[in-house]
Scaffold this motif. Structure first.
Motif, PDB file in Angstrom:
ATOM      1  N   ARG A  16       0.865  -1.135  -0.117  1.00 48.47           N
ATOM      2  CA  ARG A  16      -0.022  -0.116  -0.015  1.00 48.47           C
ATOM      3  C   ARG A  16       0.883   1.534  -0.079  1.00 48.47           C
ATOM      4  O   ARG A  16       0.464   2.386  -0.677  1.00 48.47           O
ATOM      5  CB  ARG A  16      -0.918  -0.057   0.904  1.00 48.47           C
ATOM      6  N   ASP A  17       2.062   1.139   0.481  1.00 48.40           N
ATOM      7  CA  ASP A  17       3.156   2.365   0.416  1.00 48.40           C
ATOM      8  C   ASP A  17       3.332   2.601  -1.059  1.00 48.40           C
ATOM      9  O   ASP A  17       3.756   3.825  -1.284  1.00 48.40           O
ATOM     10  CB  ASP A  17       4.334   2.228   1.195  1.00 48.40           C
ATOM     11  N   ARG A  18       3.376   1.645  -1.816  1.00 54.78           N
ATOM     12  CA  ARG A  18       3.779   2.042  -3.175  1.00 54.78           C
ATOM     13  C   ARG A  18       2.529   2.133  -4.166  1.00 54.78           C
ATOM     14  O   ARG A  18       2.815   2.665  -5.523  1.00 54.78           O
ATOM     15  CB  ARG A  18       4.533   0.865  -3.878  1.00 54.78           C
ATOM     16  N   CYS A  19       1.373   2.139  -3.778  1.00 52.09           N
ATOM     17  CA  CYS A  19       0.230   2.233  -4.437  1.00 52.09           C
ATOM     18  C   CYS A  19      -0.107   3.718  -4.919  1.00 52.09           C
ATOM     19  O   CYS A  19       0.255   4.609  -3.959  1.00 52.09           O
ATOM     20  CB  CYS A  19      -1.006   1.529  -3.724  1.00 52.09           C
ATOM     21  N   CYS A  20      -0.300   3.851  -5.902  1.00 54.53           N
ATOM     22  CA  CYS A  20      -0.639   5.390  -6.535  1.00 54.53           C
ATOM     23  C   CYS A  20      -1.974   5.596  -6.919  1.00 54.53           C
ATOM     24  O   CYS A  20      -2.545   6.433  -7.416  1.00 54.53           O
ATOM     25  CB  CYS A  20       0.299   5.612  -7.521  1.00 54.53           C
ATOM     26  N   SER A  21      -2.837   4.635  -6.384  1.00 52.07           N
ATOM     27  CA  SER A  21      -4.345   4.645  -6.501  1.00 52.07           C
ATOM     28  C   SER A  21      -4.755   5.060  -7.963  1.00 52.07           C
ATOM     29  O   SER A  21      -5.813   5.406  -8.385  1.00 52.07           O
ATOM     30  CB  SER A  21      -5.052   5.978  -5.711  1.00 52.07           C
ATOM     31  N   ASP A  49     -12.736  -8.835  -8.877  1.00 49.77           N
ATOM     32  CA  ASP A  49     -12.889  -9.729  -7.822  1.00 49.77           C
ATOM     33  C   ASP A  49     -11.911  -9.932  -6.948  1.00 49.77           C
ATOM     34  O   ASP A  49     -12.074 -10.698  -6.074  1.00 49.77           O
ATOM     35  CB  ASP A  49     -13.598 -10.962  -8.736  1.00 49.77           C
ATOM     36  N   ILE A  50     -10.872  -9.713  -7.368  1.00 51.40           N
ATOM     37  CA  ILE A  50      -9.456  -9.763  -6.599  1.00 51.40           C
ATOM     38  C   ILE A  50      -9.004  -8.462  -5.674  1.00 51.40           C
ATOM     39  O   ILE A  50      -8.805  -8.910  -4.701  1.00 51.40           O
ATOM     40  CB  ILE A  50      -8.379 -10.355  -7.272  1.00 51.40           C
ATOM     41  N   PHE A  51      -9.250  -7.536  -6.386  1.00 51.19           N
ATOM     42  CA  PHE A  51      -8.682  -6.186  -5.972  1.00 51.19           C
ATOM     43  C   PHE A  51      -9.726  -5.256  -5.839  1.00 51.19           C
ATOM     44  O   PHE A  51     -10.864  -5.403  -6.337  1.00 51.19           O
ATOM     45  CB  PHE A  51      -7.467  -5.392  -6.889  1.00 51.19           C
ATOM     46  N   GLU A  52      -9.465  -4.292  -4.549  1.00 50.76           N
ATOM     47  CA  GLU A  52     -10.411  -3.365  -4.436  1.00 50.76           C
ATOM     48  C   GLU A  52      -9.785  -2.113  -3.922  1.00 50.76           C
ATOM     49  O   GLU A  52      -8.437  -2.351  -3.472  1.00 50.76           O
ATOM     50  CB  GLU A  52     -11.515  -3.742  -3.392  1.00 50.76           C
ATOM     51  N   GLN A  53     -10.415  -0.837  -3.848  1.00 53.05           N
ATOM     52  CA  GLN A  53      -9.778   0.269  -3.507  1.00 53.05           C
ATOM     53  C   GLN A  53     -10.297   0.601  -1.982  1.00 53.05           C
ATOM     54  O   GLN A  53     -11.543   0.736  -2.017  1.00 53.05           O
ATOM     55  CB  GLN A  53      -9.597   1.586  -4.442  1.00 53.05           C
ATOM     56  N   ASP A  54      -9.661   1.076  -1.048  1.00 49.40           N
ATOM     57  CA  ASP A  54     -10.079   1.240  -0.017  1.00 49.40           C
ATOM     58  C   ASP A  54     -10.798   2.698   0.091  1.00 49.40           C
ATOM     59  O   ASP A  54     -10.609   3.495  -0.713  1.00 49.40           O
ATOM     60  CB  ASP A  54      -9.121   1.507   1.061  1.00 49.40           C
ATOM     61  N   ASP A  55     -12.094   2.817   0.650  1.00 47.37           N
ATOM     62  CA  ASP A  55     -12.920   3.901   0.558  1.00 47.37           C
ATOM     63  C   ASP A  55     -12.414   5.017   0.981  1.00 47.37           C
ATOM     64  O   ASP A  55     -12.741   6.327   0.572  1.00 47.37           O
ATOM     65  CB  ASP A  55     -14.365   3.577   1.358  1.00 47.37           C
ATOM     66  N   GLN A  56     -11.549   4.939   1.998  1.00 43.20           N
ATOM     67  CA  GLN A  56     -10.975   6.270   2.772  1.00 43.20           C
ATOM     68  C   GLN A  56      -9.743   6.817   1.951  1.00 43.20           C
ATOM     69  O   GLN A  56      -9.749   7.946   2.074  1.00 43.20           O
ATOM     70  CB  GLN A  56     -10.425   5.766   4.024  1.00 43.20           C
ATOM     71  N   ALA A  63      -0.488  -7.006 -12.011  1.00 41.99           N
ATOM     72  CA  ALA A  63       0.976  -6.704 -11.627  1.00 41.99           C
ATOM     73  C   ALA A  63       1.715  -5.875 -12.674  1.00 41.99           C
ATOM     74  O   ALA A  63       2.584  -5.009 -12.388  1.00 41.99           O
ATOM     75  CB  ALA A  63       1.837  -7.825 -11.203  1.00 41.99           C
ATOM     76  N   ASP A  64       1.754  -6.156 -13.715  1.00 48.29           N
ATOM     77  CA  ASP A  64       2.337  -5.764 -14.869  1.00 48.29           C
ATOM     78  C   ASP A  64       1.684  -4.405 -15.091  1.00 48.29           C
ATOM     79  O   ASP A  64       2.538  -3.533 -15.531  1.00 48.29           O
ATOM     80  CB  ASP A  64       2.211  -6.564 -16.111  1.00 48.29           C
ATOM     81  N   LEU A  65       0.291  -4.087 -15.025  1.00 47.35           N
ATOM     82  CA  LEU A  65      -0.067  -2.722 -15.467  1.00 47.35           C
ATOM     83  C   LEU A  65       0.218  -1.765 -14.119  1.00 47.35           C
ATOM     84  O   LEU A  65      -0.155  -0.804 -14.355  1.00 47.35           O
ATOM     85  CB  LEU A  65      -1.546  -3.040 -15.860  1.00 47.35           C
ATOM     86  N   CYS A  66       0.324  -2.299 -12.837  1.00 47.22           N
ATOM     87  CA  CYS A  66       0.142  -1.427 -11.833  1.00 47.22           C
ATOM     88  C   CYS A  66       1.569  -0.332 -11.799  1.00 47.22           C
ATOM     89  O   CYS A  66       2.659  -0.774 -11.879  1.00 47.22           O
ATOM     90  CB  CYS A  66       0.538  -2.111 -10.393  1.00 47.22           C
ATOM     91  N   PRO A  67       1.215   0.880 -12.236  1.00 46.80           N
ATOM     92  CA  PRO A  67       2.383   1.848 -12.204  1.00 46.80           C
ATOM     93  C   PRO A  67       3.211   1.880 -11.111  1.00 46.80           C
ATOM     94  O   PRO A  67       4.398   2.634 -11.385  1.00 46.80           O
ATOM     95  CB  PRO A  67       1.555   3.316 -12.619  1.00 46.80           C
ATOM     96  N   GLY A  68       2.860   1.855  -9.979  1.00 47.42           N
ATOM     97  CA  GLY A  68       3.588   2.228  -8.833  1.00 47.42           C
ATOM     98  C   GLY A  68       4.361   0.768  -8.354  1.00 47.42           C
ATOM     99  O   GLY A  68       4.970   0.947  -7.450  1.00 47.42           O
ATOM    100  N   GLY A  69       3.861  -0.395  -9.101  1.00 42.78           N
ATOM    101  CA  GLY A  69       4.610  -1.604  -8.630  1.00 42.78           C
ATOM    102  C   GLY A  69       4.098  -1.976  -7.503  1.00 42.78           C
ATOM    103  O   GLY A  69       5.058  -2.726  -6.465  1.00 42.78           O
ATOM    104  N   ALA A  70       2.794  -1.783  -7.233  1.00 44.62           N
ATOM    105  CA  ALA A  70       2.596  -2.327  -5.744  1.00 44.62           C
ATOM    106  C   ALA A  70       2.005  -3.839  -5.466  1.00 44.62           C
ATOM    107  O   ALA A  70       1.958  -4.222  -4.386  1.00 44.62           O
ATOM    108  CB  ALA A  70       1.372  -1.400  -5.570  1.00 44.62           C
ATOM    109  N   ILE A  71       1.880  -4.385  -6.655  1.00 45.57           N
ATOM    110  CA  ILE A  71       1.437  -5.666  -6.739  1.00 45.57           C
ATOM    111  C   ILE A  71       2.456  -6.638  -7.120  1.00 45.57           C
ATOM    112  O   ILE A  71       3.121  -6.572  -8.140  1.00 45.57           O
ATOM    113  CB  ILE A  71       0.178  -5.915  -7.647  1.00 45.57           C
TER     114      ILE A  71
END
Length: 77
Positions: free
Chosen positions: A7-12, A22-29, A52-60
């Motif tokens: 989550r520290d690398r996630c750029c939303s 069905d596998i991932f979700e974004q936190d409401d807060q 994982a390949d498409l994640c721009p932040g490399g969070a997955i």
């Protein structure tokens, strides 16, 4: 297959949720990625790799459980 999110690398960007809702979700807060499940079926493996390949932040991170480490080659000479 093991999947983890940093989550520290996630750029939303939401790419994971758009490709695998069905596998991932974004936190409401804070809109950061969260896993909706921890056990995966072989039919989901391709979409997990894509997320994982498409994640721009490399969070997955996706780890193949049955991957075997290659032993160093021995010198033939």
């Amino acid at each position: 297959m093991q999947v983890s999110v940093d989550r520290d690398r996630c750029c939303s960007s939401g790419m994971c949720v758009m490709n695998a809702p069905d596998i991932f979700e974004q936190d409401d807060q804070d809109s950061l990625v969260r896993l909706r499940q921890t056990q995966f079926e072989p039919a989901q493996f391709a979409v997990l790799r894509l997320a994982a390949d498409l994640c721009p932040g490399g969070a997955i991170s996706v780890t193949e459980e049955d991957a075997v480490e290659a032993a160093p080659a021995e010198d033939a000479g």
